[in-house]
Design a protein around this motif. Structure first.
Motif, short mmCIF file in Angstrom:
data_model
loop_
_atom_site.label_atom_id
_atom_site.label_comp_id
_atom_site.label_asym_id
_atom_site.label_seq_id
_atom_site.Cartn_x
_atom_site.Cartn_y
_atom_site.Cartn_z
N ALA A 216 0.83 -1.20 0.00
CA ALA A 216 0.00 0.00 0.00
C ALA A 216 0.86 1.26 0.00
CB ALA A 216 -0.93 -0.01 1.22
N ALA A 217 1.93 1.25 0.80
CA ALA A 217 2.81 2.42 0.86
C ALA A 217 3.52 2.65 -0.46
CB ALA A 217 3.82 2.24 1.99
N GLU A 218 3.95 1.58 -1.12
CA GLU A 218 4.73 1.72 -2.35
C GLU A 218 3.86 2.04 -3.55
OE1 GLU A 218 7.62 -1.41 -2.82
OE2 GLU A 218 8.30 -1.21 -0.74
N ARG A 219 2.54 1.90 -3.41
CA ARG A 219 1.64 2.40 -4.45
C ARG A 219 1.62 3.92 -4.44
NH1 ARG A 219 -3.66 -1.60 -4.02
NH2 ARG A 219 -2.96 -3.15 -5.53
N ILE A 220 1.86 4.52 -3.28
CA ILE A 220 1.84 5.97 -3.15
C ILE A 220 3.19 6.56 -3.56
CG2 ILE A 220 1.59 7.87 -1.50
CD1 ILE A 220 -0.22 5.96 0.15
N ALA A 221 4.27 5.94 -3.11
CA ALA A 221 5.61 6.46 -3.43
C ALA A 221 6.59 5.30 -3.51
CB ALA A 221 6.06 7.45 -2.38
N LYS A 222 7.40 5.28 -4.56
CA LYS A 222 8.41 4.24 -4.72
C LYS A 222 9.55 4.48 -3.74
CE LYS A 222 6.44 1.95 -8.05
NZ LYS A 222 5.09 2.50 -7.81
N PRO A 223 10.00 3.45 -3.05
CA PRO A 223 11.03 3.61 -2.02
C PRO A 223 12.43 3.75 -2.63
CG PRO A 223 10.46 1.30 -2.24
CD PRO A 223 9.54 2.05 -3.16
N PRO A 224 13.39 4.28 -1.86
CA PRO A 224 14.77 4.40 -2.34
C PRO A 224 15.57 3.11 -2.21
CG PRO A 224 14.58 5.36 -0.16
CD PRO A 224 13.19 4.96 -0.57
N PHE A 225 14.96 2.08 -1.66
CA PHE A 225 15.60 0.77 -1.54
C PHE A 225 14.50 -0.28 -1.49
CE2 PHE A 225 14.83 2.35 2.72
CZ PHE A 225 14.27 1.26 3.38
N GLY A 226 14.89 -1.55 -1.62
CA GLY A 226 13.91 -2.62 -1.57
C GLY A 226 14.59 -3.98 -1.61
N GLN A 227 13.81 -5.01 -1.36
CA GLN A 227 14.35 -6.37 -1.44
C GLN A 227 14.63 -6.75 -2.89
OE1 GLN A 227 11.83 -9.36 0.28
NE2 GLN A 227 13.38 -10.96 0.19
N SER A 228 13.90 -6.14 -3.83
CA SER A 228 14.01 -6.49 -5.24
C SER A 228 14.13 -5.24 -6.10
CB SER A 228 12.78 -7.29 -5.70
OG SER A 228 12.62 -8.47 -4.94
N VAL A 229 14.66 -5.44 -7.31
CA VAL A 229 14.61 -4.42 -8.36
C VAL A 229 13.68 -4.94 -9.45
CG1 VAL A 229 15.91 -2.90 -9.88
CG2 VAL A 229 17.04 -3.93 -7.90
N PHE A 230 12.72 -4.11 -9.85
CA PHE A 230 11.78 -4.44 -10.91
C PHE A 230 12.10 -3.58 -12.12
CE2 PHE A 230 7.69 -3.35 -13.03
CZ PHE A 230 7.36 -4.62 -13.51
N CYS A 231 12.22 -4.22 -13.29
CA CYS A 231 12.57 -3.47 -14.50
C CYS A 231 11.75 -3.96 -15.69
CB CYS A 231 14.06 -3.61 -14.81
SG CYS A 231 14.61 -2.59 -16.20
N VAL A 232 11.25 -3.01 -16.48
CA VAL A 232 10.57 -3.28 -17.73
C VAL A 232 11.32 -2.56 -18.84
CG1 VAL A 232 8.44 -3.08 -19.06
CG2 VAL A 232 8.34 -3.43 -16.58
N ALA A 233 11.67 -3.29 -19.89
CA ALA A 233 12.38 -2.69 -21.02
C ALA A 233 11.73 -3.11 -22.33
CB ALA A 233 13.85 -3.07 -21.01
N ARG A 234 11.83 -2.26 -23.32
CA ARG A 234 11.24 -2.52 -24.63
C ARG A 234 12.29 -3.05 -25.60
NH1 ARG A 234 6.58 -0.69 -27.07
NH2 ARG A 234 6.20 0.76 -25.34
N VAL A 235 11.88 -4.00 -26.42
CA VAL A 235 12.72 -4.48 -27.52
C VAL A 235 12.64 -3.48 -28.65
CG1 VAL A 235 13.07 -6.33 -29.20
CG2 VAL A 235 12.36 -6.89 -26.86
N PRO A 236 13.76 -2.94 -29.14
CA PRO A 236 13.71 -1.89 -30.17
C PRO A 236 12.99 -2.38 -31.42
CG PRO A 236 15.92 -2.07 -29.25
CD PRO A 236 15.13 -3.23 -28.72
N ARG A 237 12.27 -1.47 -32.05
CA ARG A 237 11.58 -1.80 -33.29
C ARG A 237 12.56 -1.75 -34.45
NH1 ARG A 237 6.18 -2.06 -32.71
NH2 ARG A 237 5.25 -1.10 -30.85
#
Length: 237
Positions: A216-237
């Protein structure tokens, strides 16, 4: 090809324990779902818990596993899910047909020596414009005996994970830390008390009481640290 390091028995025990963390899994399912498209592939499906939940929302899903013994168990479990295909895959992989809408991989990249090659292989599996979605454990100070026993070569920051994505030719769309309180709990359990995150009351208490507050807290503001790193990247066209 690069192999996945670590004790397969201990990896399985940890996977079985974390499978009971239902709220944690559902949170991480939600993070990737908007980016999966109509025909994604998961790299390193393990026991298939994420695959089953993602596949509920998709017409087709491909689950993969590198370990032969775990692959047998995965195929047996997925026999009841007709929209899930199962195949063996080890990264870096020569397959490069680009037929998938996305490649998703949770807590796998940290096991692979050539992580840039692995990301490049995921990119080649995905059609142009699709996404590569990754979750990895964060911060080297949290590296513990549990990490080494389960075959972790490294833990990441946003900076080091971003560098690997860029070196693999991917265009980063989103990257942030997740589960800040989880990092504190993991460090305390594994580095101070020398415990593994197996099934038991500690995991249940964390999942039922601590995790919902963190989410709930991280929906409001992303923290400066965490147990995990989440990343989304696009494949170039």
């Amino acid at each position: 090809m690069a192999d996945i390091t670590g004790d397969q028995r201990i990896q399985s025990e940890v996977l079985e324990g974390l499978a009971t963390a239902v709220n944690h899994r559902r949170w991480f399912v939600e993070l990737a779902l908007p980016y999966l498209g109509d025909n994604p592939i998961e790299i390193g499906s393990g026991l298939g818990d994420y695959a089953i939940e993602w596949a509920e929302h998709l017409p087709r899903f491909t689950a993969t596993e590198a370990d032969p013994d775990r692959l047998v168990l995965l195929k047996e479990r997925m026999a009841d899910y007709p929209n899930i295909d199962v195949k063996q895959m080890l990264l870096p992989a020569p397959e490069s047909n680009g037929e998938y809408s996305a490649a998703v991989s949770y807590n796998v990249l940290e096991h692979i020596e050539d992580h840039v090659g692995a990301l490049s292989s995921m990119k080649d599996l995905v059609r142009p414009g699709g996404r590569v979605i990754i979750i990895v454990p964060a911060f080297m100070f949290a590296m513990s005996d549990v990490d080494y026993a389960t075959g972790h070569i490294r833990r990441y920051t946003k900076k080091t994970l971003s560098a690997a994505f860029v070196d693999a030719g991917l265009e980063i769309e989103k990257i942030h830390y997740a589960n800040a309180l989880g990092l504190l709990g993991y460090y305390t359990a594994t580095s101070i008390f020398k415990l593994a995150p197996k099934e038991g009351p500690m995991v249940k208490i964390y999942d039922s009481l601590v995790l919902p507050v963190t989410k709930a807290a991280e929906r409001i503001a992303k923290p400066p640290f965490g147990q995990s790193v989440f990343c989304v990247a696009r494949v170039p066209r």
